[in-house]
Motif scaffolding. Structure first.
Motif, PDB file in Angstrom:
ATOM      1  N   GLY A  20      55.080  85.835 -18.378  1.00 54.04           N
ATOM      2  CA  GLY A  20      56.533  85.776 -18.361  1.00 54.04           C
ATOM      3  C   GLY A  20      57.166  85.777 -16.994  1.00 54.04           C
ATOM      4  O   GLY A  20      58.238  86.315 -16.807  1.00 54.04           O
ATOM      5  N   HIS A  21      56.496  85.203 -15.996  1.00 51.48           N
ATOM      6  CA  HIS A  21      57.024  85.201 -14.636  1.00 51.48           C
ATOM      7  C   HIS A  21      58.085  84.119 -14.468  1.00 51.48           C
ATOM      8  O   HIS A  21      57.833  83.044 -13.931  1.00 51.48           O
ATOM      9  CB  HIS A  21      55.893  85.022 -13.625  1.00 51.48           C
ATOM     10  N   VAL A  22      59.279  84.423 -14.941  1.00 49.67           N
ATOM     11  CA  VAL A  22      60.417  83.517 -14.821  1.00 49.67           C
ATOM     12  C   VAL A  22      61.552  84.322 -14.204  1.00 49.67           C
ATOM     13  O   VAL A  22      61.805  85.457 -14.594  1.00 49.67           O
ATOM     14  CB  VAL A  22      60.839  82.966 -16.200  1.00 49.67           C
ATOM     15  N   SER A  23      62.234  83.724 -13.239  1.00 54.45           N
ATOM     16  CA  SER A  23      63.340  84.371 -12.545  1.00 54.45           C
ATOM     17  C   SER A  23      64.676  83.847 -13.070  1.00 54.45           C
ATOM     18  O   SER A  23      64.768  82.696 -13.497  1.00 54.45           O
ATOM     19  CB  SER A  23      63.223  84.078 -11.048  1.00 54.45           C
ATOM     20  N   ILE A  24      65.699  84.654 -12.977  1.00 52.20           N
ATOM     21  CA  ILE A  24      67.035  84.236 -13.377  1.00 52.20           C
ATOM     22  C   ILE A  24      67.497  83.049 -12.532  1.00 52.20           C
ATOM     23  O   ILE A  24      68.336  82.258 -12.957  1.00 52.20           O
ATOM     24  CB  ILE A  24      68.043  85.421 -13.301  1.00 52.20           C
ATOM     25  N   ASP A  25      66.931  82.879 -11.360  1.00 49.98           N
ATOM     26  CA  ASP A  25      67.307  81.782 -10.460  1.00 49.98           C
ATOM     27  C   ASP A  25      66.523  80.498 -10.710  1.00 49.98           C
ATOM     28  O   ASP A  25      66.792  79.482 -10.062  1.00 49.98           O
ATOM     29  CB  ASP A  25      67.139  82.221  -8.998  1.00 49.98           C
ATOM     30  N   ASP A  26      65.567  80.523 -11.640  1.00 43.65           N
ATOM     31  CA  ASP A  26      64.799  79.313 -11.941  1.00 43.65           C
ATOM     32  C   ASP A  26      65.659  78.288 -12.664  1.00 43.65           C
ATOM     33  O   ASP A  26      66.616  78.635 -13.366  1.00 43.65           O
ATOM     34  CB  ASP A  26      63.569  79.648 -12.800  1.00 43.65           C
ATOM     35  N   THR A  27      65.293  77.016 -12.464  1.00 44.02           N
ATOM     36  CA  THR A  27      66.019  75.903 -13.074  1.00 44.02           C
ATOM     37  C   THR A  27      65.025  74.940 -13.703  1.00 44.02           C
ATOM     38  O   THR A  27      63.810  75.114 -13.576  1.00 44.02           O
ATOM     39  CB  THR A  27      66.842  75.128 -12.019  1.00 44.02           C
ATOM     40  N   MET A  28      65.556  73.906 -14.319  1.00 46.33           N
ATOM     41  CA  MET A  28      64.695  72.866 -14.880  1.00 46.33           C
ATOM     42  C   MET A  28      63.821  72.246 -13.801  1.00 46.33           C
ATOM     43  O   MET A  28      62.696  71.838 -14.064  1.00 46.33           O
ATOM     44  CB  MET A  28      65.542  71.784 -15.543  1.00 46.33           C
ATOM     45  N   GLU A  29      64.346  72.163 -12.571  1.00 51.67           N
ATOM     46  CA  GLU A  29      63.604  71.550 -11.471  1.00 51.67           C
ATOM     47  C   GLU A  29      62.482  72.440 -10.949  1.00 51.67           C
ATOM     48  O   GLU A  29      61.464  71.956 -10.481  1.00 51.67           O
ATOM     49  CB  GLU A  29      64.550  71.180 -10.322  1.00 51.67           C
ATOM     50  N   THR A  30      62.663  73.762 -11.011  1.00 54.62           N
ATOM     51  CA  THR A  30      61.648  74.669 -10.473  1.00 54.62           C
ATOM     52  C   THR A  30      60.581  75.034 -11.500  1.00 54.62           C
ATOM     53  O   THR A  30      59.579  75.637 -11.135  1.00 54.62           O
ATOM     54  CB  THR A  30      62.286  75.964  -9.917  1.00 54.62           C
ATOM     55  N   LEU A  31      60.830  74.690 -12.754  1.00 58.37           N
ATOM     56  CA  LEU A  31      59.879  74.998 -13.825  1.00 58.37           C
ATOM     57  C   LEU A  31      59.392  73.688 -14.447  1.00 58.37           C
ATOM     58  O   LEU A  31      60.019  73.155 -15.364  1.00 58.37           O
ATOM     59  CB  LEU A  31      60.542  75.880 -14.882  1.00 58.37           C
ATOM     60  N   PRO A  32      58.277  73.154 -13.953  1.00 57.86           N
ATOM     61  CA  PRO A  32      57.794  71.848 -14.416  1.00 57.86           C
ATOM     62  C   PRO A  32      57.540  71.763 -15.920  1.00 57.86           C
ATOM     63  O   PRO A  32      57.627  70.680 -16.500  1.00 57.86           O
ATOM     64  CB  PRO A  32      56.491  71.644 -13.651  1.00 57.86           C
ATOM     65  N   ALA A  33      57.263  72.877 -16.555  1.00 59.02           N
ATOM     66  CA  ALA A  33      56.986  72.857 -18.001  1.00 59.02           C
ATOM     67  C   ALA A  33      58.258  72.716 -18.837  1.00 59.02           C
ATOM     68  O   ALA A  33      58.179  72.557 -20.051  1.00 59.02           O
ATOM     69  CB  ALA A  33      56.246  74.132 -18.401  1.00 59.02           C
ATOM     70  N   TRP A  34      59.425  72.760 -18.192  1.00 58.39           N
ATOM     71  CA  TRP A  34      60.700  72.662 -18.911  1.00 58.39           C
ATOM     72  C   TRP A  34      60.950  71.207 -19.262  1.00 58.39           C
ATOM     73  O   TRP A  34      61.578  70.462 -18.539  1.00 58.39           O
ATOM     74  CB  TRP A  34      61.829  73.224 -18.072  1.00 58.39           C
ATOM     75  N   ASP A  35      60.433  70.806 -20.425  1.00 58.19           N
ATOM     76  CA  ASP A  35      60.616  69.430 -20.894  1.00 58.19           C
ATOM     77  C   ASP A  35      61.554  69.444 -22.098  1.00 58.19           C
ATOM     78  O   ASP A  35      62.143  70.482 -22.435  1.00 58.19           O
ATOM     79  CB  ASP A  35      59.270  68.786 -21.228  1.00 58.19           C
ATOM     80  N   SER A  36      61.702  68.315 -22.746  1.00 60.21           N
ATOM     81  CA  SER A  36      62.666  68.213 -23.848  1.00 60.21           C
ATOM     82  C   SER A  36      62.294  69.109 -25.034  1.00 60.21           C
ATOM     83  O   SER A  36      63.172  69.680 -25.682  1.00 60.21           O
ATOM     84  CB  SER A  36      62.824  66.762 -24.296  1.00 60.21           C
ATOM     85  N   LEU A  37      61.014  69.247 -25.314  1.00 59.52           N
ATOM     86  CA  LEU A  37      60.596  70.121 -26.418  1.00 59.52           C
ATOM     87  C   LEU A  37      60.866  71.585 -26.097  1.00 59.52           C
ATOM     88  O   LEU A  37      61.342  72.341 -26.951  1.00 59.52           O
ATOM     89  CB  LEU A  37      59.128  69.908 -26.743  1.00 59.52           C
ATOM     90  N   ALA A  38      60.579  71.984 -24.875  1.00 65.31           N
ATOM     91  CA  ALA A  38      60.861  73.356 -24.462  1.00 65.31           C
ATOM     92  C   ALA A  38      62.367  73.617 -24.484  1.00 65.31           C
ATOM     93  O   ALA A  38      62.814  74.691 -24.877  1.00 65.31           O
ATOM     94  CB  ALA A  38      60.294  73.623 -23.072  1.00 65.31           C
ATOM     95  N   HIS A  39      63.134  72.616 -24.088  1.00 66.92           N
ATOM     96  CA  HIS A  39      64.594  72.742 -24.091  1.00 66.92           C
ATOM     97  C   HIS A  39      65.092  73.026 -25.511  1.00 66.92           C
ATOM     98  O   HIS A  39      65.932  73.910 -25.718  1.00 66.92           O
ATOM     99  CB  HIS A  39      65.238  71.471 -23.531  1.00 66.92           C
ATOM    100  N   MET A  40      64.567  72.310 -26.490  1.00 66.52           N
ATOM    101  CA  MET A  40      64.986  72.527 -27.874  1.00 66.52           C
ATOM    102  C   MET A  40      64.562  73.908 -28.370  1.00 66.52           C
ATOM    103  O   MET A  40      65.289  74.550 -29.130  1.00 66.52           O
ATOM    104  CB  MET A  40      64.451  71.420 -28.786  1.00 66.52           C
ATOM    105  N   SER A  41      63.415  74.382 -27.931  1.00 67.94           N
ATOM    106  CA  SER A  41      62.976  75.719 -28.297  1.00 67.94           C
ATOM    107  C   SER A  41      63.937  76.764 -27.735  1.00 67.94           C
ATOM    108  O   SER A  41      64.289  77.742 -28.420  1.00 67.94           O
ATOM    109  CB  SER A  41      61.559  75.965 -27.778  1.00 67.94           C
TER     110      SER A  41
END
Length: 72
Positions: A20-41
């Motif tokens: 769970g190493h995600v920061s409040i400052d992370d964005t779609m650009e800094t998290l490569p796994a943030w794709d359309s399926l993850a977005h819907m989740s």
């Protein structure tokens, strides 16, 4: 749990990030796994937690972990 903490948890789970190493400052650009399926989740989890359906504008505004927190 604060909205910031919960947003980090939601995004980490949706992106299947071990530990769970995600920061409040992370964005779609800094998290490569943030794709359309993850977005819907992420969207579905926010809707379940807030017990309301997000509007299209709200869904489109989710570009960062911070924006997830703002919707909680």
């Amino acid at each position: 749990m604060t909205p910031d903490d919960r947003a980090c948890e939601i995004v980490a789970k949706a992106l299947k990030i071990d530990g769970g190493h995600v920061s409040i400052d992370d964005t779609m650009e800094t998290l490569p796994a943030w794709d359309s399926l993850a977005h819907m989740s992420i969207v579905l989890t926010i809707e379940a937690e807030t017990n309301r359906q997000l509007r299209a504008e709200e869904i489109a505004s989710i570009l960062s972990v911070r924006s997830v927190a703002e919707l909680l």
